[in-house]
Design an enzyme around this catalytic site. Structure first.
Site, mmCIF file in Angstrom:
data_model
loop_
_atom_site.group_PDB
_atom_site.id
_atom_site.type_symbol
_atom_site.label_atom_id
_atom_site.label_comp_id
_atom_site.label_asym_id
_atom_site.label_seq_id
_atom_site.Cartn_x
_atom_site.Cartn_y
_atom_site.Cartn_z
ATOM 1 N N CYS A 1 0.841 -1.208 0.000
ATOM 2 C CA CYS A 1 0.000 0.000 0.000
ATOM 3 C C CYS A 1 0.880 1.265 0.000
ATOM 4 O O CYS A 1 1.996 1.251 -0.533
ATOM 5 C CB CYS A 1 -0.970 -0.005 1.175
ATOM 6 S SG CYS A 1 -2.290 1.231 1.009
ATOM 7 N N ASP B 1 -3.257 1.977 10.504
ATOM 8 C CA ASP B 1 -4.395 2.895 10.592
ATOM 9 C C ASP B 1 -4.904 2.971 12.006
ATOM 10 O O ASP B 1 -5.331 4.026 12.456
ATOM 11 C CB ASP B 1 -5.510 2.436 9.634
ATOM 12 C CG ASP B 1 -5.149 2.789 8.219
ATOM 13 O OD1 ASP B 1 -5.398 3.923 7.810
ATOM 14 O OD2 ASP B 1 -4.538 1.944 7.539
HETATM 15 C C1 RUB Z 1 -3.435 3.447 3.662
HETATM 16 C C2 RUB Z 1 -2.761 2.530 4.610
HETATM 17 C C3 RUB Z 1 -1.518 3.043 5.277
HETATM 18 C C4 RUB Z 1 -1.883 3.642 6.623
HETATM 19 C C5 RUB Z 1 -0.705 4.392 7.235
HETATM 20 O O1 RUB Z 1 -4.747 3.037 3.310
HETATM 21 O O2 RUB Z 1 -3.226 1.446 4.913
HETATM 22 O O3 RUB Z 1 -0.612 2.017 5.495
HETATM 23 O O4 RUB Z 1 -2.969 4.546 6.494
HETATM 24 O O5 RUB Z 1 -0.347 5.507 6.458
HETATM 25 P P1 RUB Z 1 -5.656 4.010 2.400
HETATM 26 P P2 RUB Z 1 0.528 6.704 7.098
HETATM 27 O O6 RUB Z 1 -4.906 4.218 1.128
HETATM 28 O O7 RUB Z 1 -6.949 3.273 2.235
HETATM 29 O O8 RUB Z 1 -5.832 5.306 3.161
HETATM 30 O O9 RUB Z 1 1.805 6.074 7.562
HETATM 31 O O10 RUB Z 1 0.735 7.658 5.954
HETATM 32 O O11 RUB Z 1 -0.254 7.288 8.215
#
Ligand code: RUB
Length: 301
Positions: free
Chosen positions: A118, A187
């Site tokens: 992701c 998340d």
């Molecule tokens: C994004 C995702 C990321 C986390 C952490 O999912 O799973 O790994 O949100 O991101 P989506 P960060 O694309 O559905 O938002 O480290 O930038 O907080």
């Protein structure tokens, strides 16, 4: 940006990743809040907060940061107090990102293959930091259907001159088998040290365990969900079926879970602004470090 347009950008995942969503929402909140008149200030601003939280209701980083703005307010000037809190949060995100990048980059050594899935801005910053330190390594990543956030990861890292090997999601096992370390974002983190991240993350964790590849969750601590201490479970986001298959045949039931839960047993450590800890110790540490906010039942909306 106007509130409605901002909400659309969050819902459509144009603004994506837990921290980006929280920072974006704080900025939108700030500009909307400062347009409000003094009468009904709290009520009107709580409506804005509620709308932003509901744009992605499964994101504790967003919820915690907006709820914090209304926590422990005293009788003085409300505009000033809330603006100070917004700036505190924005500074926290900037500074914690830097600390996490420094701590996490120490885990990357020259010659390694780093796997990610992701798009996590936190993981990206760790990898960029390791590159800036002059280390030579490769990144393997998976495309992350249906919205292909893996492409954003690949593009951002390629622009830094990092070699990327880009796999389809079902190539995950092969990618991880050849990797030395797995870095994933988060998340949400529950009081039982369960981590919620993009669908495919627990699969990645199981594969990593199988091949003895250490897996680290890279995150700021505001992804912790204090509500879980009071018996509330974090909901797993289920998204629109059209994201997967437009006009699918009538009897095809499409299940579009956006996230999944990684068991703490599959996690080598959580890399956060307070250091690297095993999942259970991480919970102990953050509830000690940030007792005000993380030991308290905060209103979900
Ligand atoms: C994004 C995702 C990321 C986390 C952490 O999912 O799973 O790994 O949100 O991101 P989506 P960060 O694309 O559905 O938002 O480290 O930038 O907080």
């Amino acid at each position: 940006m106007e509130l409605d347009e901002a909400i659309k950008s969050i819902k459509s995942v144009k603004i994506q990743g837990a921290e980006n969503v929280a920072v974006f929402s704080l900025n939108v909140f700030k500009s909307e809040f400062n347009k409000l008149k003094d009468e009904n200030l709290i009520n009107d601003s709580k409506i804005i907060k509620k709308k932003l939280i509901q744009a992605r209701p499964t994101e504790p980083c967003l919820r915690n940061s907006l709820n914090y703005l209304f926590d422990n307010l005293h009788g003085g000037n409300l505009k000033e107090q809330i603006n100070e809190k917004i700036d505190f949060m924005l500074d926290f995100f900037k500074n914690s990102k830097k600390s996490i990048a420094e701590i996490g980059a120490n885990k990357i050594k020259s010659g390694m293959v780093v796997y990610t899935h992701c798009h996590s801005s936190t993981v990206i910053d760790i990898i960029k930091k390791a590159k800036k330190q002059g280390k030579k390594f490769e990144v393997y990543n998976t495309e992350t259907r249906p919205l292909l956030q893996g492409k954003t990861t690949a593009k951002e890292l390629a622009e830094e001159g990092i070699n990327i090997n880009y796999f389809i999601d079902s190539g995950m096992r092969m990618a991880i088998k050849e990797s030395d370390i797995v870095l994933l974002g988060a998340d949400s983190i529950s009081c039982e040290a369960k981590v919620i991240n993009k669908i495919g993350s627990e699969l990645a964790a199981e594969v990593a365990k199988n091949f003895d590849v250490p897996l680290y969750i890279c995150t700021n601590s505001w992804k912790y969900n204090p509500q879980t201490t009071f018996g509330f479970d974090e909901e797993i986001e289920k998204r629109n079926k059209e994201e997967i298959w437009k006009n699918a045949p009538k009897n095809v039931n499409i299940i579009n879970y956006a996230f999944e839960i990684i068991k703490p047993e599959l996690i080598s450590g959580i890399i956060s602004e307070i250091g690297i800890y095993t999942p259970y110790i991480f919970i102990d540490e953050i509830t000690r470090t940030y007792p005000e906010i993380f030991n308290k039942k905060l209103n979900n909306l």
